[in-house]
Enzyme design. Structure first.
Site, PDB file in Angstrom:
ATOM      1  N   ASN A   1       7.912  17.192 -20.664  1.00  0.00           N
ATOM      2  CA  ASN A   1       8.806  18.332 -20.400  1.00  0.00           C
ATOM      3  C   ASN A   1       8.901  19.132 -21.694  1.00  0.00           C
ATOM      4  O   ASN A   1       8.457  18.668 -22.752  1.00  0.00           O
ATOM      5  CB  ASN A   1      10.163  17.865 -19.885  1.00  0.00           C
TER       6      ASN A   1
ATOM      7  N   GLY B   1       8.734   8.692 -15.514  1.00  0.00           N
ATOM      8  CA  GLY B   1       7.353   8.753 -15.049  1.00  0.00           C
ATOM      9  C   GLY B   1       6.341   8.383 -16.117  1.00  0.00           C
ATOM     10  O   GLY B   1       6.568   7.473 -16.930  1.00  0.00           O
TER      11      GLY B   1
ATOM     12  N   SER C   1       2.398  17.254 -12.971  1.00  0.00           N
ATOM     13  CA  SER C   1       3.349  17.905 -12.044  1.00  0.00           C
ATOM     14  C   SER C   1       3.475  17.233 -10.682  1.00  0.00           C
ATOM     15  O   SER C   1       4.305  17.656  -9.871  1.00  0.00           O
ATOM     16  CB  SER C   1       3.013  19.400 -11.818  1.00  0.00           C
TER      17      SER C   1
ATOM     18  N   ASP D   1      -3.136   2.448 -14.971  1.00  0.00           N
ATOM     19  CA  ASP D   1      -1.999   2.860 -15.801  1.00  0.00           C
ATOM     20  C   ASP D   1      -2.615   3.557 -17.017  1.00  0.00           C
ATOM     21  O   ASP D   1      -3.368   2.941 -17.784  1.00  0.00           O
ATOM     22  CB  ASP D   1      -1.226   1.609 -16.217  1.00  0.00           C
ATOM     23  N   ILE D   2      -2.292   4.821 -17.193  1.00  0.00           N
ATOM     24  CA  ILE D   2      -2.965   5.616 -18.227  1.00  0.00           C
ATOM     25  C   ILE D   2      -2.711   5.052 -19.640  1.00  0.00           C
ATOM     26  O   ILE D   2      -3.532   5.245 -20.541  1.00  0.00           O
ATOM     27  CB  ILE D   2      -2.549   7.102 -18.126  1.00  0.00           C
TER      28      ILE D   2
ATOM     29  N   ASP E   1       5.491  10.036 -18.695  1.00  0.00           N
ATOM     30  CA  ASP E   1       6.038  10.367 -20.020  1.00  0.00           C
ATOM     31  C   ASP E   1       6.769   9.150 -20.606  1.00  0.00           C
ATOM     32  O   ASP E   1       6.522   8.730 -21.756  1.00  0.00           O
ATOM     33  CB  ASP E   1       6.995  11.558 -19.860  1.00  0.00           C
TER      34      ASP E   1
ATOM     35  N   VAL F   1       7.791  13.859 -10.494  1.00  0.00           N
ATOM     36  CA  VAL F   1       9.141  14.449 -10.515  1.00  0.00           C
ATOM     37  C   VAL F   1       9.092  15.962 -10.296  1.00  0.00           C
ATOM     38  O   VAL F   1       9.986  16.524  -9.649  1.00  0.00           O
ATOM     39  CB  VAL F   1       9.808  14.145 -11.878  1.00  0.00           C
ATOM     40  N   TYR F   2       8.074  16.625 -10.802  1.00  0.00           N
ATOM     41  CA  TYR F   2       8.004  18.087 -10.713  1.00  0.00           C
ATOM     42  C   TYR F   2       7.578  18.591  -9.333  1.00  0.00           C
ATOM     43  O   TYR F   2       7.614  19.798  -9.078  1.00  0.00           O
ATOM     44  CB  TYR F   2       7.105  18.654 -11.812  1.00  0.00           C
TER      45      TYR F   2
HETATM   46  N1  AR6 Z   1      -0.217   6.069 -15.498  1.00  0.00           N
HETATM   47  C1  AR6 Z   1      -0.790   7.050 -14.766  1.00  0.00           C
HETATM   48  N2  AR6 Z   1      -0.104   7.854 -13.928  1.00  0.00           N
HETATM   49  C2  AR6 Z   1       1.221   7.659 -13.830  1.00  0.00           C
HETATM   50  C3  AR6 Z   1       1.905   6.667 -14.560  1.00  0.00           C
HETATM   51  C4  AR6 Z   1       1.126   5.835 -15.422  1.00  0.00           C
HETATM   52  N3  AR6 Z   1       1.684   4.867 -16.161  1.00  0.00           N
HETATM   53  N4  AR6 Z   1       3.231   6.734 -14.249  1.00  0.00           N
HETATM   54  C5  AR6 Z   1       3.368   7.719 -13.339  1.00  0.00           C
HETATM   55  N5  AR6 Z   1       2.156   8.284 -13.076  1.00  0.00           N
HETATM   56  P1  AR6 Z   1       5.487  12.400 -13.429  1.00  0.00           P
HETATM   57  P2  AR6 Z   1       5.551  15.349 -13.584  1.00  0.00           P
HETATM   58  C6  AR6 Z   1       1.817   9.383 -12.168  1.00  0.00           C
HETATM   59  O1  AR6 Z   1       6.755  12.396 -12.658  1.00  0.00           O
HETATM   60  O2  AR6 Z   1       5.595  15.466 -12.107  1.00  0.00           O
HETATM   61  C7  AR6 Z   1       9.071  13.222 -16.782  1.00  0.00           C
HETATM   62  O3  AR6 Z   1      10.400  12.797 -16.768  1.00  0.00           O
HETATM   63  C8  AR6 Z   1       2.767   9.676 -11.032  1.00  0.00           C
HETATM   64  O4  AR6 Z   1       2.530   8.790  -9.935  1.00  0.00           O
HETATM   65  O5  AR6 Z   1       5.320  11.410 -14.521  1.00  0.00           O
HETATM   66  O6  AR6 Z   1       4.640  16.252 -14.368  1.00  0.00           O
HETATM   67  C9  AR6 Z   1       8.804  14.286 -17.832  1.00  0.00           C
HETATM   68  O7  AR6 Z   1       9.605  14.098 -18.994  1.00  0.00           O
HETATM   69  C10 AR6 Z   1       2.413  11.114 -10.691  1.00  0.00           C
HETATM   70  O8  AR6 Z   1       1.254  11.147  -9.834  1.00  0.00           O
HETATM   71  O9  AR6 Z   1       5.222  13.865 -14.124  1.00  0.00           O
HETATM   72  C11 AR6 Z   1       9.161  15.555 -17.119  1.00  0.00           C
HETATM   73  O10 AR6 Z   1      10.566  15.809 -17.155  1.00  0.00           O
HETATM   74  C12 AR6 Z   1       1.987  11.694 -12.045  1.00  0.00           C
HETATM   75  O11 AR6 Z   1       1.833  10.571 -12.928  1.00  0.00           O
HETATM   76  C13 AR6 Z   1       8.744  15.279 -15.694  1.00  0.00           C
HETATM   77  O12 AR6 Z   1       8.800  13.848 -15.535  1.00  0.00           O
HETATM   78  C14 AR6 Z   1       2.969  12.663 -12.653  1.00  0.00           C
HETATM   79  O13 AR6 Z   1       4.299  12.243 -12.384  1.00  0.00           O
HETATM   80  C15 AR6 Z   1       7.333  15.723 -15.447  1.00  0.00           C
HETATM   81  O14 AR6 Z   1       7.050  15.592 -14.081  1.00  0.00           O
END
Ligand code: AR6
Length: 174
Positions: A23, A31, A122, A9-10, A33, A125-126
């Site tokens: 975003n 996610g 990305s 977990d980052i 963020d 969700v992206y």
């Molecule tokens: N630690 C490390 N990696 C994580 C964690 C964590 N705690 N939580 C999720 N991931 P995403 P995106 C991974 O959706 O695709 C947000 O709503 C996850 O498994 O967080 O860039 C923003 O506000 C995936 O591999 O980011 C934007 O609207 C990676 O992090 C949108 O989502 C990225 O997933 C950005 O979408």
């Protein structure tokens, strides 16, 4: 350049900076963020809100990066970057994703940081396919840093599937 792959977990990492996959509003989301904002506390949202808007609602255009303190996180800084939404790869997604890594590293170097940890920008969700995102990330990291750069790059995977892709890419590149 040293690249370390961890599954974690980052928000728990002790890196000088962790990168947020944000975003353009920089006002939080789901996610990684959401996890970063929850762990950093409400001061992070205040700091993001204080960053200038380039156009209404846009504090960070896709591919760029911004830096704030980390507040209650173990990390001293959060580098917020905005990855591209995946539209099939025809909308400049690889160049925009590369920009996220390059601009985040540039901010880390400008602040003289010793380490920076990246999530899979990305790839949630992206919708960017991880098997296509990993080589773009690796190439952009390699091209944005001199071979003798002292900064430690940490790739923070949120599952073993992502970690396996990274290990394979690093082995291929060696
Ligand atoms: N630690 C490390 N990696 C994580 C964690 C964590 N705690 N939580 C999720 N991931 P995403 P995106 C991974 O959706 O695709 C947000 O709503 C996850 O498994 O967080 O860039 C923003 O506000 C995936 O591999 O980011 C934007 O609207 C990676 O992090 C949108 O989502 C990225 O997933 C950005 O979408």
């Amino acid at each position: 350049m040293a690249i370390q792959v961890v599954t974690a977990d980052i928000t728990e990492l002790n890196a000088d900076a962790i990168v947020n996959a944000a975003n353009p509003t920089l006002l939080g989301g789901g996610g990684v963020d959401g996890a970063i904002h929850r762990a950093a506390g409400p001061e992070l949202l205040q700091a993001c809100r204080a960053l200038p808007q380039l156009t209404p609602g846009v504090r960070c255009p896709t591919g760029q990066a911004r830096i704030t303190p980390g507040f209650r996180l173990p990390a001293r800084y959060v580098i917020h970057t905005v990855g591209p939404v995946w539209h099939g790869g025809t909308q400049g997604e690889p160049a925009l994703l590369a920009g996220c890594y390059e601009n985040s590293v540039a901010l880390a170097l400008a602040h003289d940081l010793d380490s920076i940890a990246f999530p899979a920008i990305s790839c949630g969700v992206y919708g960017y396919p991880p098997e296509l995102a990993v080589p773009v990330a690796l190439l952009s990291l390699r091209s944005s840093l001199p071979a003798d750069a002292a900064i430690q790059i940490v790739i923070c995977c949120f599952g073993e599937a992502m970690a396996s892709l990274w290990h394979a890419a690093l082995n291929d590149a060696d």
